[in-house]
Design a protein around this motif. Structure first.
Motif, PDB file in Angstrom:
ATOM      1  N   LYS A   1       0.830  -1.207   0.000  1.00 12.39           N
ATOM      2  CA  LYS A   1       0.000   0.000   0.000  1.00 12.39           C
ATOM      3  C   LYS A   1       0.861   1.253   0.000  1.00 12.39           C
ATOM      4  O   LYS A   1       0.512   2.274  -0.591  1.00 12.39           O
ATOM      5  CB  LYS A   1      -0.935  -0.005   1.211  1.00 12.39           C
ATOM      6  CG  LYS A   1      -2.042  -1.029   1.117  1.00 12.39           C
ATOM      7  CD  LYS A   1      -2.958  -0.973   2.329  1.00 12.39           C
ATOM      8  CE  LYS A   1      -4.086  -2.003   2.213  1.00 12.39           C
ATOM      9  NZ  LYS A   1      -4.950  -2.008   3.433  1.00 12.39           N
ATOM     10  N   LEU A   2       2.004   1.171   0.661  1.00 13.06           N
ATOM     11  CA  LEU A   2       2.884   2.332   0.766  1.00 13.06           C
ATOM     12  C   LEU A   2       3.448   2.742  -0.585  1.00 13.06           C
ATOM     13  O   LEU A   2       3.522   3.929  -0.909  1.00 13.06           O
ATOM     14  CB  LEU A   2       4.039   2.011   1.723  1.00 13.06           C
ATOM     15  CG  LEU A   2       5.047   3.128   1.977  1.00 13.06           C
ATOM     16  CD1 LEU A   2       4.439   4.198   2.874  1.00 13.06           C
ATOM     17  CD2 LEU A   2       6.325   2.563   2.612  1.00 13.06           C
ATOM     18  N   ILE A   3       3.861   1.750  -1.373  1.00 10.61           N
ATOM     19  CA  ILE A   3       4.569   2.022  -2.628  1.00 10.61           C
ATOM     20  C   ILE A   3       3.643   1.821  -3.817  1.00 10.61           C
ATOM     21  O   ILE A   3       3.094   0.740  -4.017  1.00 10.61           O
ATOM     22  CB  ILE A   3       5.793   1.099  -2.759  1.00 10.61           C
ATOM     23  CG1 ILE A   3       6.770   1.334  -1.593  1.00 10.61           C
ATOM     24  CG2 ILE A   3       6.484   1.321  -4.099  1.00 10.61           C
ATOM     25  CD1 ILE A   3       7.927   0.359  -1.556  1.00 10.61           C
ATOM     26  N   GLU A   4       3.483   2.870  -4.601  1.00 15.26           N
ATOM     27  CA  GLU A   4       2.710   2.751  -5.842  1.00 15.26           C
ATOM     28  C   GLU A   4       3.627   2.463  -7.022  1.00 15.26           C
ATOM     29  O   GLU A   4       3.366   1.577  -7.836  1.00 15.26           O
ATOM     30  CB  GLU A   4       1.916   4.028  -6.101  1.00 15.26           C
ATOM     31  CG  GLU A   4       1.051   3.946  -7.337  1.00 15.26           C
ATOM     32  CD  GLU A   4       0.074   5.098  -7.458  1.00 15.26           C
ATOM     33  OE1 GLU A   4      -0.817   5.003  -8.315  1.00 15.26           O
ATOM     34  OE2 GLU A   4       0.197   6.084  -6.693  1.00 15.26           O
ATOM     35  N   LYS A   5       4.730   3.220  -7.103  1.00 17.96           N
ATOM     36  CA  LYS A   5       5.695   3.040  -8.187  1.00 17.96           C
ATOM     37  C   LYS A   5       7.101   3.277  -7.652  1.00 17.96           C
ATOM     38  O   LYS A   5       7.298   3.933  -6.627  1.00 17.96           O
ATOM     39  CB  LYS A   5       5.421   4.016  -9.343  1.00 17.96           C
ATOM     40  CG  LYS A   5       4.088   3.822 -10.042  1.00 17.96           C
ATOM     41  CD  LYS A   5       3.902   4.873 -11.132  1.00 17.96           C
ATOM     42  CE  LYS A   5       2.531   4.719 -11.810  1.00 17.96           C
ATOM     43  NZ  LYS A   5       2.320   5.775 -12.842  1.00 17.96           N
ATOM     44  N   ILE A   6       8.079   2.745  -8.384  1.00 13.59           N
ATOM     45  CA  ILE A   6       9.482   2.953  -8.065  1.00 13.59           C
ATOM     46  C   ILE A   6      10.158   3.626  -9.262  1.00 13.59           C
ATOM     47  O   ILE A   6       9.961   3.213 -10.408  1.00 13.59           O
ATOM     48  CB  ILE A   6      10.200   1.616  -7.771  1.00 13.59           C
ATOM     49  CG1 ILE A   6       9.605   0.938  -6.533  1.00 13.59           C
ATOM     50  CG2 ILE A   6      11.707   1.844  -7.589  1.00 13.59           C
ATOM     51  CD1 ILE A   6       9.841   1.664  -5.251  1.00 13.59           C
ATOM     52  N   TYR A   7      10.951   4.640  -8.983  1.00 12.61           N
ATOM     53  CA  TYR A   7      11.785   5.262 -10.003  1.00 12.61           C
ATOM     54  C   TYR A   7      13.244   5.046  -9.606  1.00 12.61           C
ATOM     55  O   TYR A   7      13.623   5.299  -8.465  1.00 12.61           O
ATOM     56  CB  TYR A   7      11.518   6.762 -10.095  1.00 12.61           C
ATOM     57  CG  TYR A   7      10.212   7.126 -10.776  1.00 12.61           C
ATOM     58  CD1 TYR A   7      10.199   7.729 -12.033  1.00 12.61           C
ATOM     59  CD2 TYR A   7       8.991   6.887 -10.159  1.00 12.61           C
ATOM     60  CE1 TYR A   7       9.005   8.063 -12.652  1.00 12.61           C
ATOM     61  CE2 TYR A   7       7.790   7.219 -10.774  1.00 12.61           C
ATOM     62  CZ  TYR A   7       7.805   7.812 -12.020  1.00 12.61           C
ATOM     63  OH  TYR A   7       6.627   8.137 -12.627  1.00 12.61           O
ATOM     64  N   ILE A   8      14.056   4.579 -10.542  1.00  8.50           N
ATOM     65  CA  ILE A   8      15.478   4.376 -10.287  1.00  8.50           C
ATOM     66  C   ILE A   8      16.231   5.616 -10.763  1.00  8.50           C
ATOM     67  O   ILE A   8      15.845   6.263 -11.742  1.00  8.50           O
ATOM     68  CB  ILE A   8      15.988   3.115 -10.997  1.00  8.50           C
ATOM     69  CG1 ILE A   8      15.178   1.900 -10.534  1.00  8.50           C
ATOM     70  CG2 ILE A   8      17.475   2.893 -10.723  1.00  8.50           C
ATOM     71  CD1 ILE A   8      15.517   0.618 -11.259  1.00  8.50           C
ATOM     72  N   HIS A   9      17.293   5.959 -10.063  1.00 10.58           N
ATOM     73  CA  HIS A   9      18.052   7.180 -10.355  1.00 10.58           C
ATOM     74  C   HIS A   9      18.281   7.323 -11.864  1.00 10.58           C
ATOM     75  O   HIS A   9      18.766   6.403 -12.527  1.00 10.58           O
ATOM     76  CB  HIS A   9      19.391   7.143  -9.618  1.00 10.58           C
ATOM     77  CG  HIS A   9      20.044   8.492  -9.537  1.00 10.58           C
ATOM     78  ND1 HIS A   9      20.530   9.164 -10.634  1.00 10.58           N
ATOM     79  CD2 HIS A   9      20.281   9.302  -8.463  1.00 10.58           C
ATOM     80  CE1 HIS A   9      21.039  10.325 -10.255  1.00 10.58           C
ATOM     81  NE2 HIS A   9      20.901  10.434  -8.943  1.00 10.58           N
ATOM     82  N   PRO A  10      17.939   8.479 -12.422  1.00 11.82           N
ATOM     83  CA  PRO A  10      18.010   8.661 -13.880  1.00 11.82           C
ATOM     84  C   PRO A  10      19.415   8.543 -14.453  1.00 11.82           C
ATOM     85  O   PRO A  10      19.580   8.268 -15.645  1.00 11.82           O
ATOM     86  CB  PRO A  10      17.446  10.078 -14.089  1.00 11.82           C
ATOM     87  CG  PRO A  10      17.595  10.757 -12.761  1.00 11.82           C
ATOM     88  CD  PRO A  10      17.407   9.680 -11.740  1.00 11.82           C
ATOM     89  N   LYS A  11      20.448   8.755 -13.640  1.00 10.35           N
ATOM     90  CA  LYS A  11      21.819   8.687 -14.147  1.00 10.35           C
ATOM     91  C   LYS A  11      22.524   7.389 -13.752  1.00 10.35           C
ATOM     92  O   LYS A  11      23.730   7.250 -13.924  1.00 10.35           O
ATOM     93  CB  LYS A  11      22.624   9.885 -13.646  1.00 10.35           C
ATOM     94  CG  LYS A  11      22.150  11.218 -14.221  1.00 10.35           C
ATOM     95  CD  LYS A  11      23.048  12.359 -13.806  1.00 10.35           C
ATOM     96  CE  LYS A  11      22.590  13.681 -14.421  1.00 10.35           C
ATOM     97  NZ  LYS A  11      23.471  14.809 -14.029  1.00 10.35           N
ATOM     98  N   SER A  12      21.766   6.444 -13.231  1.00  9.14           N
ATOM     99  CA  SER A  12      22.383   5.190 -12.802  1.00  9.14           C
ATOM    100  C   SER A  12      22.742   4.324 -14.002  1.00  9.14           C
ATOM    101  O   SER A  12      22.142   4.424 -15.077  1.00  9.14           O
ATOM    102  CB  SER A  12      21.435   4.427 -11.864  1.00  9.14           C
ATOM    103  OG  SER A  12      20.240   4.089 -12.535  1.00  9.14           O
TER     104      SER A  12
END
Length: 232
Positions: free
Chosen positions: A189-200
């Motif tokens: 419920k806490l997490i809807e989506k994950i974004y990974i660092h754009p420069k990784s």
């Protein structure tokens, strides 16, 4: 669990919020299924939980005949714990820069409504949610008729944070804490989506995906808008 508070203004349930964090903190969240809340006087901002100059002037007058009144506010900071989130419809380049290092890290996207639901498993402490107000500490007044108010105001120089807080006062639990405490949360419920660092690098992105799969989570992983190809 989340408990509404009469004196704390909560953003609308569909308000999008973000938490930027490094991989170790993210894994700790997934493995423990607990959200860390930091003790308020451990924050980098030395004004955290304190008052503006006009308010402090009023408190000093009251404290002249009641010295314990001022002492209460000084020690109360040790009993308030906070989890900070960033309100924004979109991801923030500035937040990536501030809260992640070496082009590594993640951002959790959620909403106010999801935060409220995610705290249902926590049965020890009560949590409230409130947006931070940014004011001029030399001129503007912070109300002190509610003990939460000093923790929901910050100086205007922090306005870029766009912060909303999960906040708990553990005074009544008669418990001493060091850096903070962890509360039980429903991760899905806490997490809807994950974004990974754009420069990784690709290896880092693949590592994050693999770790989540091995841990049994299937969160949506979005490509950062900051990675988009230029159109010329």
């Amino acid at each position: 669990m989340y408990v509404p508070h009469a004196n704390i203004t909560v953003p609308e349930p569909d308000t999008i919020v973000w938490k930027y964090l490094d991989l170790s903190k993210f894994l700790d969240l997934l493995l423990c299924k607990k959200l860390f809340m930091a003790r308020s006087d451990k924050f980098e901002d030395q004004y955290e939980g304190t008052f503006s100059e006009p308010t402090f002037g009023e408190i000093k007058k009251i404290a002249e005949n009641n010295p314990r009144f001022l002492d209460h506010y000084k020690t109360h900071r040790e009993k308030v714990v906070i989890s900070s989130w960033h309100i924004n419809e979109y991801e923030s380049y500035a937040m990536w820069q501030i809260f992640t290092q070496n082009n590594e890290g993640l951002a959790i996207q959620s909403t106010i409504g999801r935060l409220q639901q995610a705290m249902e498993p926590e049965r020890r402490y009560e949590q409230h949610i409130g947006a931070v107000n940014y004011i001029d500490y030399k001129k503007e007044f912070i109300p002190f008729d509610d003990t939460f108010f000093p923790f929901l105001f910050k100086r205007k120089s922090f306005q870029y944070e766009g912060e909303v807080r999960i906040i708990s006062d553990i005074t009544k639990y008669n418990q001493t804490i060091n850096d903070g405490l962890k509360i039980d949360v429903d991760i899905n419920k806490l997490i809807e989506k994950i974004y990974i660092h754009p420069k990784s690098e690709n290896w880092y992105k693949n590592l994050v995906i693999q770790l989540m799969e091995q841990l049994g989570f299937n969160f949506t992983i979005e490509k950062s808008d900051l990675e988009s190809e230029i159109l010329i």
